[in-house]
Design a protein around this motif. Structure first.
Motif, PDB file in Angstrom:
ATOM      1  N   LEU A  69       0.827  -1.203   0.000  1.00 47.03           N
ATOM      2  CA  LEU A  69       0.000   0.000   0.000  1.00 47.03           C
ATOM      3  C   LEU A  69       0.865   1.259   0.000  1.00 47.03           C
ATOM      4  O   LEU A  69       0.537   2.254  -0.653  1.00 47.03           O
ATOM      5  N   LEU A  70       1.983   1.216   0.733  1.00 49.30           N
ATOM      6  CA  LEU A  70       2.890   2.361   0.758  1.00 49.30           C
ATOM      7  C   LEU A  70       3.513   2.591  -0.614  1.00 49.30           C
ATOM      8  O   LEU A  70       3.656   3.741  -1.057  1.00 49.30           O
ATOM      9  N   ARG A  71       3.867   1.507  -1.291  1.00 49.26           N
ATOM     10  CA  ARG A  71       4.434   1.644  -2.633  1.00 49.26           C
ATOM     11  C   ARG A  71       3.386   2.180  -3.602  1.00 49.26           C
ATOM     12  O   ARG A  71       3.691   2.988  -4.487  1.00 49.26           O
ATOM     13  N   ALA A  72       2.154   1.723  -3.445  1.00 46.60           N
ATOM     14  CA  ALA A  72       1.076   2.235  -4.289  1.00 46.60           C
ATOM     15  C   ALA A  72       0.873   3.731  -4.042  1.00 46.60           C
ATOM     16  O   ALA A  72       0.694   4.518  -4.988  1.00 46.60           O
ATOM     17  N   ALA A  73       0.908   4.129  -2.778  1.00 45.01           N
ATOM     18  CA  ALA A  73       0.762   5.546  -2.447  1.00 45.01           C
ATOM     19  C   ALA A  73       1.913   6.362  -3.020  1.00 45.01           C
ATOM     20  O   ALA A  73       1.721   7.487  -3.514  1.00 45.01           O
ATOM     21  N   PHE A  74       3.117   5.796  -2.980  1.00 44.91           N
ATOM     22  CA  PHE A  74       4.286   6.463  -3.557  1.00 44.91           C
ATOM     23  C   PHE A  74       4.096   6.651  -5.056  1.00 44.91           C
ATOM     24  O   PHE A  74       4.385   7.737  -5.604  1.00 44.91           O
ATOM     25  N   ALA A  75       3.599   5.627  -5.740  1.00 44.66           N
ATOM     26  CA  ALA A  75       3.374   5.721  -7.184  1.00 44.66           C
ATOM     27  C   ALA A  75       2.335   6.795  -7.495  1.00 44.66           C
ATOM     28  O   ALA A  75       2.503   7.584  -8.429  1.00 44.66           O
ATOM     29  N   VAL A  76       1.250   6.821  -6.711  1.00 44.05           N
ATOM     30  CA  VAL A  76       0.191   7.810  -6.930  1.00 44.05           C
ATOM     31  C   VAL A  76       0.724   9.224  -6.705  1.00 44.05           C
ATOM     32  O   VAL A  76       0.562  10.121  -7.558  1.00 44.05           O
ATOM     33  N   ASN A  77       1.364   9.449  -5.570  1.00 42.40           N
ATOM     34  CA  ASN A  77       1.863  10.790  -5.233  1.00 42.40           C
ATOM     35  C   ASN A  77       2.902  11.277  -6.236  1.00 42.40           C
ATOM     36  O   ASN A  77       2.867  12.431  -6.675  1.00 42.40           O
ATOM     37  N   THR A  78       3.839  10.410  -6.572  1.00 35.00           N
ATOM     38  CA  THR A  78       4.901  10.791  -7.501  1.00 35.00           C
ATOM     39  C   THR A  78       4.333  11.161  -8.862  1.00 35.00           C
ATOM     40  O   THR A  78       4.708  12.189  -9.452  1.00 35.00           O
ATOM     41  N   THR A  79       3.417  10.336  -9.363  1.00 30.29           N
ATOM     42  CA  THR A  79       2.839  10.595 -10.684  1.00 30.29           C
ATOM     43  C   THR A  79       2.022  11.873 -10.697  1.00 30.29           C
ATOM     44  O   THR A  79       2.113  12.681 -11.634  1.00 30.29           O
TER      45      THR A  79
ATOM     46  N   VAL B 266      -0.114   2.692 -12.242  1.00 34.25           N
ATOM     47  CA  VAL B 266      -0.151   1.228 -12.146  1.00 34.25           C
ATOM     48  C   VAL B 266       1.185   0.631 -12.583  1.00 34.25           C
ATOM     49  O   VAL B 266       1.700  -0.310 -11.964  1.00 34.25           O
ATOM     50  N   GLY B 267       1.764   1.192 -13.643  1.00 24.20           N
ATOM     51  CA  GLY B 267       3.051   0.689 -14.114  1.00 24.20           C
ATOM     52  C   GLY B 267       4.151   0.847 -13.081  1.00 24.20           C
ATOM     53  O   GLY B 267       4.921  -0.087 -12.824  1.00 24.20           O
ATOM     54  N   LEU B 268       4.230   2.030 -12.467  1.00 24.38           N
ATOM     55  CA  LEU B 268       5.241   2.257 -11.431  1.00 24.38           C
ATOM     56  C   LEU B 268       5.016   1.344 -10.226  1.00 24.38           C
ATOM     57  O   LEU B 268       5.969   0.795  -9.663  1.00 24.38           O
ATOM     58  N   TRP B 269       3.751   1.193  -9.848  1.00 29.36           N
ATOM     59  CA  TRP B 269       3.446   0.308  -8.712  1.00 29.36           C
ATOM     60  C   TRP B 269       3.903  -1.118  -8.991  1.00 29.36           C
ATOM     61  O   TRP B 269       4.519  -1.772  -8.148  1.00 29.36           O
ATOM     62  N   VAL B 270       3.639  -1.609 -10.184  1.00 32.63           N
ATOM     63  CA  VAL B 270       4.061  -2.967 -10.555  1.00 32.63           C
ATOM     64  C   VAL B 270       5.576  -3.083 -10.500  1.00 32.63           C
ATOM     65  O   VAL B 270       6.133  -4.044  -9.934  1.00 32.63           O
ATOM     66  N   LEU B 271       6.279  -2.119 -11.076  1.00 31.08           N
ATOM     67  CA  LEU B 271       7.743  -2.188 -11.138  1.00 31.08           C
ATOM     68  C   LEU B 271       8.385  -2.118  -9.759  1.00 31.08           C
ATOM     69  O   LEU B 271       9.411  -2.756  -9.504  1.00 31.08           O
TER      70      LEU B 271
END
Length: 219
Positions: A15-25, A55-60
């Protein structure tokens, strides 16, 4: 039940990585709109582009590949590279040159996610490197790599993802075939209104299939 484990509860780290992907994008999209001539255009297209990148960043960042032998990793890497190359051609990242077409390198300020797109026109090939497609296809290729490494039945689920993802690109191919860069730019020939909707839907479904591989006995 076997199906109960197909969609596991995300961990706090995930969830933290997903939040990081959302915020960064979102931050990058805001900066991009603020300091370039790009505009949002139709809101749903901007949402699609941002969704691909998130989604791509979260996956990677969130996909942990299991330990494997060197031979297995090489085999998985070969499959993933071939998969990305196929998507690059089918999805319009790489196209054939057109006589009289624009040459050289330029940046197209498309809506967030789709732009800034690096566009190259050459004698041998053209490139239209939209961030959403590049990051999204890289994520799918990485999931195929992970699938080949992890699962005994990886070939089956990999094929499912392969055909699902390539099918999302048929509107792009139809656009290229009918317009043949008739719009005057590589970008105009790469995307159509329908391709945004279809490709985004199938991209998200394919990520789901390759990420959790339901029904193939993987965890």
């Amino acid at each position: 039940m076997a199906t109960a484990s197909a969609l596991p509860r995300p961990s706090r780290a995930s969830l933290l990585r997903a939040a990081f992907a959302v915020n960064t994008t979102l931050i990058l999209a805001f900066v991009y709109l603020l300091f370039t001539e790009a505009s949002v255009g139709a809101p749903r297209y901007a949402v699609y582009g941002v969704a691909w990148v998130i989604v791509g960043l979260w996956v990677l960042f969130d996909t942990d590949v299991a330990p494997a032998s060197t031979a297995t990793k090489r085999k998985a890497a070969a499959v993933a590279v071939g998969y990305f190359a196929l998507l690059a051609v089918a999805g319009g990242l790489v196209t054939s040159p057109v006589p009289g077409g624009a040459s050289g390198v330029r940046v197209a300020f498309l809506p967030p996610g789709w732009g800034p797109a690096l566009v190259y026109g050459g004698d041998l090939f053209n490139l239209v490197l939209m961030p959403a497609r590049v990051v999204g296809y890289a994520a799918l290729a990485f999931l195929v790599y992970d699938t080949v490494v992890k699962a005994a039945g990886a070939a089956v689920s990999g094929v499912v993802g392969l055909f699902s993802c390539v099918s999302c690109s048929w509107p792009v191919l139809a656009s290229v075939a009918t317009s043949v860069f008739g719009g005057g730019t590589a970008v105009a020939a790469t995307v159509t209104t329908l391709s945004y909707d279809l490709s985004t839907l199938v991209f998200l479904v394919t990520v789901l299939l390759l990420r959790w591989r339901p029904g193939f006995g993987t965890s």
